[in-house]
Design a protein around this motif. Structure first.
Motif, PDB file in Angstrom:
ATOM      1  N   LEU A  57       0.836  -1.202   0.000  1.00 31.33           N
ATOM      2  CA  LEU A  57       0.000   0.000   0.000  1.00 31.33           C
ATOM      3  C   LEU A  57       0.871   1.251   0.000  1.00 31.33           C
ATOM      4  O   LEU A  57       0.608   2.212  -0.739  1.00 31.33           O
ATOM      5  CB  LEU A  57      -0.933  -0.018   1.211  1.00 31.33           C
ATOM      6  CG  LEU A  57      -2.111  -0.984   1.105  1.00 31.33           C
ATOM      7  CD1 LEU A  57      -2.639  -1.353   2.485  1.00 31.33           C
ATOM      8  CD2 LEU A  57      -3.236  -0.377   0.258  1.00 31.33           C
ATOM      9  N   ASP A  58       1.919   1.237   0.806  1.00 32.93           N
ATOM     10  CA  ASP A  58       2.832   2.388   0.832  1.00 32.93           C
ATOM     11  C   ASP A  58       3.556   2.551  -0.502  1.00 32.93           C
ATOM     12  O   ASP A  58       3.772   3.677  -0.971  1.00 32.93           O
ATOM     13  CB  ASP A  58       3.852   2.219   1.961  1.00 32.93           C
ATOM     14  CG  ASP A  58       3.235   2.363   3.347  1.00 32.93           C
ATOM     15  OD1 ASP A  58       2.142   2.959   3.452  1.00 32.93           O
ATOM     16  OD2 ASP A  58       3.836   1.862   4.311  1.00 32.93           O
ATOM     17  N   LEU A  59       3.913   1.444  -1.139  1.00 27.86           N
ATOM     18  CA  LEU A  59       4.564   1.514  -2.445  1.00 27.86           C
ATOM     19  C   LEU A  59       3.621   2.104  -3.485  1.00 27.86           C
ATOM     20  O   LEU A  59       4.024   2.978  -4.272  1.00 27.86           O
ATOM     21  CB  LEU A  59       5.019   0.120  -2.881  1.00 27.86           C
ATOM     22  CG  LEU A  59       5.597   0.015  -4.298  1.00 27.86           C
ATOM     23  CD1 LEU A  59       6.853   0.864  -4.445  1.00 27.86           C
ATOM     24  CD2 LEU A  59       5.872  -1.445  -4.649  1.00 27.86           C
ATOM     25  N   ALA A  60       2.373   1.662  -3.498  1.00 29.25           N
ATOM     26  CA  ALA A  60       1.402   2.200  -4.451  1.00 29.25           C
ATOM     27  C   ALA A  60       1.194   3.691  -4.226  1.00 29.25           C
ATOM     28  O   ALA A  60       1.053   4.464  -5.177  1.00 29.25           O
ATOM     29  CB  ALA A  60       0.076   1.449  -4.337  1.00 29.25           C
ATOM     30  N   ALA A  61       1.179   4.104  -2.966  1.00 24.82           N
ATOM     31  CA  ALA A  61       1.038   5.530  -2.667  1.00 24.82           C
ATOM     32  C   ALA A  61       2.232   6.308  -3.219  1.00 24.82           C
ATOM     33  O   ALA A  61       2.071   7.378  -3.821  1.00 24.82           O
ATOM     34  CB  ALA A  61       0.913   5.738  -1.159  1.00 24.82           C
ATOM     35  N   ARG A  62       3.428   5.770  -3.051  1.00 29.48           N
ATOM     36  CA  ARG A  62       4.634   6.450  -3.546  1.00 29.48           C
ATOM     37  C   ARG A  62       4.679   6.480  -5.067  1.00 29.48           C
ATOM     38  O   ARG A  62       5.088   7.479  -5.666  1.00 29.48           O
ATOM     39  CB  ARG A  62       5.883   5.770  -2.991  1.00 29.48           C
ATOM     40  CG  ARG A  62       7.175   6.417  -3.466  1.00 29.48           C
ATOM     41  CD  ARG A  62       8.377   5.941  -2.688  1.00 29.48           C
ATOM     42  NE  ARG A  62       8.762   4.575  -2.950  1.00 29.48           N
ATOM     43  CZ  ARG A  62       9.517   4.206  -3.999  1.00 29.48           C
ATOM     44  NH1 ARG A  62       9.922   5.103  -4.880  1.00 29.48           N
ATOM     45  NH2 ARG A  62       9.845   2.945  -4.151  1.00 29.48           N
ATOM     46  N   MET A  63       4.242   5.395  -5.695  1.00 29.77           N
ATOM     47  CA  MET A  63       4.275   5.313  -7.158  1.00 29.77           C
ATOM     48  C   MET A  63       3.061   5.972  -7.803  1.00 29.77           C
ATOM     49  O   MET A  63       2.960   6.054  -9.020  1.00 29.77           O
ATOM     50  CB  MET A  63       4.347   3.843  -7.596  1.00 29.77           C
ATOM     51  CG  MET A  63       5.580   3.092  -7.154  1.00 29.77           C
ATOM     52  SD  MET A  63       7.142   3.846  -7.679  1.00 29.77           S
ATOM     53  CE  MET A  63       7.000   3.767  -9.466  1.00 29.77           C
ATOM     54  N   ARG A  64       2.124   6.413  -6.983  1.00 30.90           N
ATOM     55  CA  ARG A  64       0.908   7.082  -7.468  1.00 30.90           C
ATOM     56  C   ARG A  64       0.156   6.197  -8.471  1.00 30.90           C
ATOM     57  O   ARG A  64      -0.195   6.617  -9.573  1.00 30.90           O
ATOM     58  CB  ARG A  64       1.241   8.443  -8.079  1.00 30.90           C
ATOM     59  CG  ARG A  64       1.835   9.416  -7.063  1.00 30.90           C
ATOM     60  CD  ARG A  64       2.016  10.803  -7.615  1.00 30.90           C
ATOM     61  NE  ARG A  64       3.003  10.843  -8.695  1.00 30.90           N
ATOM     62  CZ  ARG A  64       3.490  11.973  -9.216  1.00 30.90           C
ATOM     63  NH1 ARG A  64       3.075  13.142  -8.761  1.00 30.90           N
ATOM     64  NH2 ARG A  64       4.387  11.931 -10.179  1.00 30.90           N
ATOM     65  N   CYS A  65      -0.059   4.960  -8.071  1.00 28.87           N
ATOM     66  CA  CYS A  65      -0.815   4.049  -8.933  1.00 28.87           C
ATOM     67  C   CYS A  65      -1.774   3.251  -8.060  1.00 28.87           C
ATOM     68  O   CYS A  65      -1.742   3.320  -6.834  1.00 28.87           O
ATOM     69  CB  CYS A  65       0.128   3.117  -9.695  1.00 28.87           C
ATOM     70  SG  CYS A  65       1.025   1.949  -8.657  1.00 28.87           S
ATOM     71  N   GLY A  66      -2.647   2.490  -8.707  1.00 28.52           N
ATOM     72  CA  GLY A  66      -3.604   1.680  -7.989  1.00 28.52           C
ATOM     73  C   GLY A  66      -2.979   0.396  -7.456  1.00 28.52           C
ATOM     74  O   GLY A  66      -1.850   0.033  -7.797  1.00 28.52           O
ATOM     75  N   LEU A  67      -3.735  -0.295  -6.605  1.00 27.36           N
ATOM     76  CA  LEU A  67      -3.267  -1.545  -6.016  1.00 27.36           C
ATOM     77  C   LEU A  67      -4.413  -2.544  -5.952  1.00 27.36           C
ATOM     78  O   LEU A  67      -5.537  -2.200  -5.576  1.00 27.36           O
ATOM     79  CB  LEU A  67      -2.726  -1.304  -4.606  1.00 27.36           C
ATOM     80  CG  LEU A  67      -2.158  -2.544  -3.892  1.00 27.36           C
ATOM     81  CD1 LEU A  67      -0.834  -2.972  -4.528  1.00 27.36           C
ATOM     82  CD2 LEU A  67      -1.971  -2.294  -2.400  1.00 27.36           C
ATOM     83  N   ILE A  68      -4.125  -3.775  -6.345  1.00 27.08           N
ATOM     84  CA  ILE A  68      -5.066  -4.872  -6.149  1.00 27.08           C
ATOM     85  C   ILE A  68      -4.675  -5.588  -4.863  1.00 27.08           C
ATOM     86  O   ILE A  68      -3.559  -6.105  -4.742  1.00 27.08           O
ATOM     87  CB  ILE A  68      -5.042  -5.858  -7.332  1.00 27.08           C
ATOM     88  CG1 ILE A  68      -5.445  -5.157  -8.625  1.00 27.08           C
ATOM     89  CG2 ILE A  68      -5.983  -7.041  -7.053  1.00 27.08           C
ATOM     90  CD1 ILE A  68      -5.254  -6.002  -9.873  1.00 27.08           C
ATOM     91  N   LEU A  69      -5.562  -5.581  -3.897  1.00 23.05           N
ATOM     92  CA  LEU A  69      -5.352  -6.309  -2.651  1.00 23.05           C
ATOM     93  C   LEU A  69      -5.941  -7.709  -2.818  1.00 23.05           C
ATOM     94  O   LEU A  69      -7.149  -7.869  -2.950  1.00 23.05           O
ATOM     95  CB  LEU A  69      -6.024  -5.595  -1.482  1.00 23.05           C
ATOM     96  CG  LEU A  69      -5.339  -4.341  -0.931  1.00 23.05           C
ATOM     97  CD1 LEU A  69      -6.203  -3.696   0.152  1.00 23.05           C
ATOM     98  CD2 LEU A  69      -3.954  -4.674  -0.371  1.00 23.05           C
ATOM     99  N   GLU A  70      -5.085  -8.715  -2.830  1.00 19.91           N
ATOM    100  CA  GLU A  70      -5.504 -10.097  -3.046  1.00 19.91           C
ATOM    101  C   GLU A  70      -5.682 -10.796  -1.701  1.00 19.91           C
ATOM    102  O   GLU A  70      -4.802 -10.727  -0.839  1.00 19.91           O
ATOM    103  CB  GLU A  70      -4.431 -10.822  -3.867  1.00 19.91           C
ATOM    104  CG  GLU A  70      -4.914 -12.058  -4.585  1.00 19.91           C
ATOM    105  CD  GLU A  70      -5.779 -11.706  -5.780  1.00 19.91           C
ATOM    106  OE1 GLU A  70      -6.948 -12.148  -5.792  1.00 19.91           O
ATOM    107  OE2 GLU A  70      -5.305 -11.018  -6.698  1.00 19.91           O
TER     108      GLU A  70
END
Length: 316
Positions: A57-70
């Motif tokens: 989640l922190d990586l997606a926030a830094r990369m400014r992209c979405g995340l699929i939580l599996e």
């Protein structure tokens, strides 16, 4: 929240990595039968799972992209209840708790990562490397309907059939999702020759599932194989290749048979893995979903994200 259309089809999204191998080999957490659903049986297990997911989640926030939580439900279908010492009802409750936990994380990160998709993970009935006794599509549908319904009722935005080794099982799960009215992604695994463990080519597998289900899957993925195993099998510009939108690769170049007997984790060559992903995305730009599988952890997915999503990193 249910998505009328899945945002990961239009823009870059990340997933997590090899949850089971990371926790087992890197953190010393025992997972009976490789079943991460057992983490939800204790406070310590739930804390370990949340700590693992928070990194992505922190990586997606830094990369400014979405995340699929599996969800941690890859090995949580009814046949696995007895080996895990659980009743089917108790296993159902853990499946529901897995989705509820992801929904809570999405709320926690809503401002930092506004596009988070909660996916209910369905694994193969048997082994993730060996197709074993292959079910007919009707049998596969009847078997997977139970878990699919539990995950959908718990609030998953979609289902993901991960590490599919054969076409009939993929057809059955797709039909389950169609009848539940929920999107589904089908993720095939391949051997070192780029073919499914059954010998089917990726092209034939995608075409067969689409033909049997009216192009039922929202998209396809490839997971649990190194990019060197399947990159040459993809045909840029081909209709079937355009249906493949995600990759969750292994860190290691080893075969499934070799990985199955390893007692130490092969983390592979991280720089090479990231470069191969960047090359793959240049060749097949429709691939918008990037993550990891066996042997990978947050550092691998970070390297892949930084190689494939240049210019998206937020200011640190």
């Amino acid at each position: 929240m249910r998505y009328a259309t899945l945002p990961q089809l239009d823009r870059p999204f990340l997933t997590d990595a090899g949850l089971e191998t990371d926790l087992l080999f890197n953190h010393g957490i025992d997972l009976p039968y490789f079943a991460s659903i057992t983490l939800l049986q204790s406070e310590a297990g739930r804390a370990a799972l949340n700590a693992y997911l928070t990194g992505f989640l922190d990586l997606a926030a830094r990369m400014r992209c979405g995340l699929i939580l599996e969800s941690a439900t890859w090995r949580a279908s009814p046949d696995w209840a007895a080996p895990l010492g659980l009743s089917v009802d108790a296993l159902d409750a853990l499946n529901g708790e897995a989705i509820a936990g992801l929904i809570a994380l999405r709320e926690q990160y809503r401002d930092a990562v506004p596009e988070i998709v909660v996916s209910g993970c369905i694994g193969p009935r048997g082994d993730g490397y060996d197709p074993g006794q292959i079910m007919a599509p009707e049998e596969a549908e009847a078997y997977h309907r139970h878990q699919g319904a539990v995950l959908a009722a718990a609030g998953a935005d979609m289902l993901s059939a991960i590490t599919m080794t054969n076409v009939p099982e993929a057809i059955g799960i797709t039909r389950v999702a169609q009848k539940l009215g929920i999107p589904v992604a089908i993720s095939f695994t391949v051997e070192t020759d780029g073919r499914l463990p059954t010998g089917d080519t990726l092209a034939d597998a995608v075409r067969a599932v689409d033909a049997a289900t009216g192009a039922g899957p929202a998209y396809y993925m490839i997971n649990c194989a190194h990019p060197a195993h399947f990159s040459d099998a993809l045909e840029p510009g081909a209709a079937w290749t355009s249906r493949i939108r995600g990759v969750r690769a292994n860190a290691s170049r080893c075969s499934h048979a070799e990985l199955d007997v390893m007692t130490e984790l092969d983390k592979g060559d991280m720089a090479e893995l990231a470069a191969l992903h960047a090359d793959l995305r240049r060749r097949v730009p429709g691939i918008t979903i990037l993550g990891g599988c066996c042997g990978t952890d947050l550092s691998h997915v970070t390297a892949i994200a930084e190689a494939c999503l240049p210019g998206q990193t937020a200011a640190r």
